[in-house]
Design a protein around this motif. Structure first.
Motif, short mmCIF file in Angstrom:
data_model
loop_
_atom_site.label_atom_id
_atom_site.label_comp_id
_atom_site.label_asym_id
_atom_site.label_seq_id
_atom_site.Cartn_x
_atom_site.Cartn_y
_atom_site.Cartn_z
N ASN A 71 30.15 23.02 111.29
CA ASN A 71 31.52 23.30 110.83
C ASN A 71 32.40 23.81 111.97
O ASN A 71 33.60 23.50 112.02
N ALA A 72 31.81 24.60 112.86
CA ALA A 72 32.58 25.12 114.00
C ALA A 72 33.03 23.99 114.92
O ALA A 72 34.17 23.97 115.39
N LEU A 73 32.14 23.04 115.17
CA LEU A 73 32.49 21.89 116.02
C LEU A 73 33.56 21.04 115.35
O LEU A 73 34.40 20.42 116.03
N ALA A 88 42.33 24.42 121.13
CA ALA A 88 40.95 23.92 121.15
C ALA A 88 40.14 24.64 122.22
O ALA A 88 38.96 24.96 122.02
N GLU A 89 40.79 24.91 123.35
CA GLU A 89 40.10 25.64 124.42
C GLU A 89 39.79 27.07 123.98
O GLU A 89 38.69 27.58 124.20
N GLN A 90 40.78 27.72 123.32
CA GLN A 90 40.55 29.07 122.80
C GLN A 90 39.43 29.07 121.76
O GLN A 90 38.59 29.98 121.72
N ALA A 91 39.41 28.03 120.93
CA ALA A 91 38.38 27.92 119.90
C ALA A 91 37.00 27.76 120.53
O ALA A 91 36.02 28.33 120.03
N THR A 92 36.93 27.04 121.62
CA THR A 92 35.64 26.84 122.30
C THR A 92 35.08 28.17 122.79
O THR A 92 33.89 28.46 122.60
N TYR A 93 35.93 29.00 123.39
CA TYR A 93 35.50 30.32 123.85
C TYR A 93 35.10 31.21 122.67
O TYR A 93 34.12 31.96 122.74
N ALA A 94 35.89 31.12 121.59
CA ALA A 94 35.58 31.93 120.41
C ALA A 94 34.23 31.53 119.80
O ALA A 94 33.42 32.38 119.43
N THR A 124 39.65 34.82 113.08
CA THR A 124 40.57 34.57 114.20
C THR A 124 40.48 33.11 114.63
O THR A 124 41.50 32.46 114.93
N LEU A 125 39.27 32.58 114.64
CA LEU A 125 39.05 31.17 114.97
C LEU A 125 39.74 30.27 113.93
O LEU A 125 40.38 29.27 114.28
N GLN A 126 39.62 30.65 112.66
CA GLN A 126 40.24 29.84 111.60
C GLN A 126 41.77 29.88 111.69
O GLN A 126 42.44 28.91 111.34
N GLU A 127 42.30 31.00 112.20
CA GLU A 127 43.76 31.10 112.37
C GLU A 127 44.26 30.05 113.35
O GLU A 127 45.38 29.54 113.23
N LEU A 128 43.45 29.73 114.37
CA LEU A 128 43.83 28.70 115.33
C LEU A 128 43.94 27.35 114.66
O LEU A 128 44.74 26.50 115.06
N ARG A 129 43.16 27.17 113.60
CA ARG A 129 43.17 25.90 112.88
C ARG A 129 44.28 25.84 111.83
O ARG A 129 45.00 24.84 111.74
N PHE A 130 44.43 26.91 111.03
CA PHE A 130 45.38 26.90 109.92
C PHE A 130 46.77 27.40 110.29
O PHE A 130 47.73 27.12 109.58
N GLY A 131 46.86 28.17 111.38
CA GLY A 131 48.15 28.73 111.76
C GLY A 131 48.64 29.72 110.72
O GLY A 131 47.86 30.53 110.20
N THR A 132 49.91 29.61 110.37
CA THR A 132 50.50 30.56 109.42
C THR A 132 50.06 30.31 107.98
O THR A 132 50.40 31.10 107.08
N ARG A 133 49.33 29.25 107.73
CA ARG A 133 48.86 28.95 106.37
C ARG A 133 47.76 29.92 105.93
O ARG A 133 47.45 30.00 104.74
N LEU A 134 47.15 30.64 106.87
CA LEU A 134 46.07 31.56 106.54
C LEU A 134 46.46 32.99 106.88
O LEU A 134 46.86 33.30 108.00
N THR A 135 46.35 33.87 105.90
CA THR A 135 46.45 35.31 106.14
C THR A 135 45.18 35.97 105.59
O THR A 135 44.56 35.45 104.65
#
Length: 262
Positions: A71-73, A88-94, A124-135
């Protein structure tokens, strides 16, 4: 010299009594030996049950790791596909940081504090994916932070909330995590205001908890895994329950520490 009748009777009685005492002594010794053998057998059986429980627990723990990595990939793949290369780069480090937690040299239990820190990284990783749609927000009392909990118990529930609750909603949603402790019982709730778990999945999960048979449906691996590990480690009074709300779902972990060596 002939014995008198009284003396002869006395000798016979003593012989009988002595025989009974001797026989009783032998029986007592045999019973004692049997009890010792029984206790030894029970001790070995208990040891084997502990080993079996630990082996099942480790097997269940290992199942969640490749599931999470898959799921992370997918998150990285999605970010690249929508041309969010920096994210995507930030997600890779996370993900690398999260994987270190997966691979840490530790026993099957960690503290609630460690699990919550992991969940924060995951969200925090999911925020990179959903943006403002996730709180999201987390509220945990101080008295729960050092309590023991199985490794990777909370994250699968948060992941379900993200994928099956928030993601289907055009406007996104909120995930709220609360952890409380009282009278020897830890309660951790993961709630979302998203699409809500389907009645079919909910009924199938409740049926599986009783029979451990999933039937023809495809019950989510994370739910079964979390519940199984809680029961294996803390007993049948502990486990996972799921409730469908008017809008959203609540997944609740219950751990009873009373009478359990954590």
């Amino acid at each position: 010299m002939l014995l008198s009748l009284n003396l002869f009777t006395l000798v016979i009685v003593l012989g009988i009594v002595g025989g009974i005492i001797g026989l009783t002594t032998i029986v007592v010794i045999l019973i004692t030996e049997k009890e010792i053998d029984y206790l030894e057998v029970e001790k070995k059986r208990a040891e084997l049950e502990v080993l079996l429980k630990e082996s099942k627990f480790l097997q269940l723990s290992s199942q969640i790791r490749p599931h999470f990595l898959f799921n992370a990939l997918n998150i990285i793949s999605t970010l690249i596909r929508i041309d969010k290369k920096r994210e995507a780069e930030q997600a890779t480090y996370a993900i690398a940081s999260l994987m270190r937690y997966h691979l840490k040299e530790a026993g099957p239990l960690v503290t609630v504090r460690e699990e919550l820190e992991y969940v924060k990284h995951y969200l925090t990783l999911q925020e990179l994916r959903f943006g403002t749609r996730l709180t999201w927000h987390i509220r945990a009392n101080d008295d729960v932070l050092e309590l023991p909990i199985p490794l990777l118990t909370i994250q699968p529930l948060v992941e379900n909330a993200c994928i099956h609750g928030v993601e289907p909603q055009i406007t996104g949603g909120t995930i709220a995590l609360t952890a409380t402790y009282g009278q020897g019982v830890l309660q951790i709730a993961v709630a979302d205001n998203g699409a809500g778990i389907s009645e079919r999945v909910l009924e199938e999960f409740e049926h599986w908890k009783v029979t451990y048979h999933s039937g023809e449906g495809k019950l989510r691996i994370g739910l079964k895994n979390v519940h199984s590990r809680l029961v294996h480690h803390f007993g049948k009074e502990s486990g996972l329950s799921i409730t469908r709300l008017m809008a959203g779902t609540v997944s609740q972990i219950k751990i009873e520490y009373r009478g359990v060596e954590a």
